[in-house]
Scaffold this motif. Structure first.
Motif, PDB file in Angstrom:
ATOM      1  N   ASN A   1      78.589  35.221  19.173  1.00  0.00           N
ATOM      2  CA  ASN A   1      79.292  34.396  20.138  1.00  0.00           C
ATOM      3  C   ASN A   1      78.712  32.996  20.135  1.00  0.00           C
ATOM      4  O   ASN A   1      77.522  32.803  19.933  1.00  0.00           O
ATOM      5  CB  ASN A   1      79.163  34.981  21.549  1.00  0.00           C
ATOM      6  CG  ASN A   1      79.928  36.269  21.675  1.00  0.00           C
ATOM      7  OD1 ASN A   1      80.834  36.545  20.897  1.00  0.00           O
ATOM      8  ND2 ASN A   1      79.560  37.069  22.646  1.00  0.00           N
TER       9      ASN A   1
ATOM     10  N   GLU B   1      81.000  34.560  26.758  1.00  0.00           N
ATOM     11  CA  GLU B   1      80.799  35.948  27.191  1.00  0.00           C
ATOM     12  C   GLU B   1      81.936  36.422  28.094  1.00  0.00           C
ATOM     13  O   GLU B   1      82.278  37.607  28.098  1.00  0.00           O
ATOM     14  CB  GLU B   1      79.461  36.094  27.915  1.00  0.00           C
ATOM     15  CG  GLU B   1      78.251  35.893  27.029  1.00  0.00           C
ATOM     16  CD  GLU B   1      77.917  34.415  26.761  1.00  0.00           C
ATOM     17  OE1 GLU B   1      77.158  34.159  25.811  1.00  0.00           O
ATOM     18  OE2 GLU B   1      78.426  33.533  27.471  1.00  0.00           O
TER      19      GLU B   1
ATOM     20  N   THR C   1      84.734  37.364  25.876  1.00  0.00           N
ATOM     21  CA  THR C   1      84.375  38.619  25.212  1.00  0.00           C
ATOM     22  C   THR C   1      84.672  39.813  26.108  1.00  0.00           C
ATOM     23  O   THR C   1      85.246  40.815  25.662  1.00  0.00           O
ATOM     24  CB  THR C   1      82.878  38.601  24.827  1.00  0.00           C
ATOM     25  OG1 THR C   1      82.636  37.493  23.972  1.00  0.00           O
ATOM     26  CG2 THR C   1      82.471  39.870  24.120  1.00  0.00           C
ATOM     27  N   VAL C   2      84.306  39.738  27.376  1.00  0.00           N
ATOM     28  CA  VAL C   2      84.547  40.842  28.312  1.00  0.00           C
ATOM     29  C   VAL C   2      86.042  41.039  28.533  1.00  0.00           C
ATOM     30  O   VAL C   2      86.537  42.172  28.546  1.00  0.00           O
ATOM     31  CB  VAL C   2      83.810  40.605  29.649  1.00  0.00           C
ATOM     32  CG1 VAL C   2      84.247  41.609  30.702  1.00  0.00           C
ATOM     33  CG2 VAL C   2      82.301  40.697  29.429  1.00  0.00           C
TER      34      VAL C   2
ATOM     35  N   GLY D   1      87.401  42.757  25.515  1.00  0.00           N
ATOM     36  CA  GLY D   1      86.974  44.152  25.481  1.00  0.00           C
ATOM     37  C   GLY D   1      87.774  45.021  26.441  1.00  0.00           C
ATOM     38  O   GLY D   1      88.219  46.120  26.083  1.00  0.00           O
TER      39      GLY D   1
ATOM     40  N   ASN E   1      79.258  48.817  28.256  1.00  0.00           N
ATOM     41  CA  ASN E   1      79.110  47.600  27.478  1.00  0.00           C
ATOM     42  C   ASN E   1      80.471  47.125  26.978  1.00  0.00           C
ATOM     43  O   ASN E   1      80.940  47.538  25.925  1.00  0.00           O
ATOM     44  CB  ASN E   1      78.158  47.826  26.300  1.00  0.00           C
ATOM     45  CG  ASN E   1      77.827  46.544  25.591  1.00  0.00           C
ATOM     46  OD1 ASN E   1      78.368  45.488  25.893  1.00  0.00           O
ATOM     47  ND2 ASN E   1      76.938  46.625  24.626  1.00  0.00           N
TER      48      ASN E   1
ATOM     49  N   SER F   1      81.389  44.240  25.921  1.00  0.00           N
ATOM     50  CA  SER F   1      81.397  43.242  24.861  1.00  0.00           C
ATOM     51  C   SER F   1      81.080  43.853  23.498  1.00  0.00           C
ATOM     52  O   SER F   1      81.174  43.173  22.485  1.00  0.00           O
ATOM     53  CB  SER F   1      80.407  42.122  25.179  1.00  0.00           C
ATOM     54  OG  SER F   1      79.096  42.632  25.240  1.00  0.00           O
TER      55      SER F   1
ATOM     56  N   LYS G   1      83.933  39.976  19.016  1.00  0.00           N
ATOM     57  CA  LYS G   1      83.374  38.679  18.627  1.00  0.00           C
ATOM     58  C   LYS G   1      84.410  37.617  18.963  1.00  0.00           C
ATOM     59  O   LYS G   1      85.592  37.792  18.674  1.00  0.00           O
ATOM     60  CB  LYS G   1      83.075  38.665  17.127  1.00  0.00           C
ATOM     61  CG  LYS G   1      82.548  37.343  16.630  1.00  0.00           C
ATOM     62  CD  LYS G   1      82.416  37.342  15.125  1.00  0.00           C
ATOM     63  CE  LYS G   1      82.147  35.932  14.650  1.00  0.00           C
ATOM     64  NZ  LYS G   1      82.524  35.738  13.259  1.00  0.00           N
TER      65      LYS G   1
END
Length: 136
Positions: free
Chosen positions: A2, A22, A25-26, A29, A57, A59, A63
């Motif tokens: 990242n 981030e 990313t979340v 996900g 998790n 993430s 990517k």
């Protein structure tokens, strides 16, 4: 990896709005695991252990590259056996793009789906029958 620099996303009269990579990313996900047929996320072929759904998790296996106005996403998944892989991948692409664009206002230029494995639900049941629990 990242991007570590948090770009200035938007400037307003009161200041700047920044969205950390981030966060993207979340979002990606969560949007990925919402799709039916996704058994879990995979960290990649480089020896990372895959995680099936139910883990925290969000993430893992995601990517992102984030610019001032655009984002590109790669997701690494495990598909549930019996689901049509192209259909699952297409739904992931649409859901990730829609979620990121709706929540952040960033334009998603690409969502790449990498299928790393197939999860067999019946395999778990077969193992239980072959090795019955002796003590309850």
């Amino acid at each position: 990896m990242n991007q570590t620099i948090v770009p200035d996303f938007e400037r307003t009269d009161l200041g700047n709005i920044q969205i950390a990579p981030e966060v993207i990313t979340v979002i990606a996900g969560l949007a990925t695991i919402e799709v039916e047929g996704v058994a879990g996320m995979s960290g990649g072929f480089a020896g990372d252990i895959a995680e099936l759904l139910g883990r925290k998790n969000l993430s893992k296996g995601v990517k992102v590259e984030v610019g001032q106005r655009e984002a590109a996403v790669d997701v690494n998944i495990i598909v549930v056996y019996g689901h049509r892989i192209p259909s699952v991948a297409d739904e992931i692409q649409q859901n990730v793009k829609r979620s990121i664009e709706t929540m952040t206002g960033l334009h998603v230029v690409e969502v790449n789906v990498h299928v790393h494995d197939v999860h067999f639900k019946t395999q778990e049941k077969l193992e239980e029958v072959d090795n019955p629990v002796r003590v309850k």
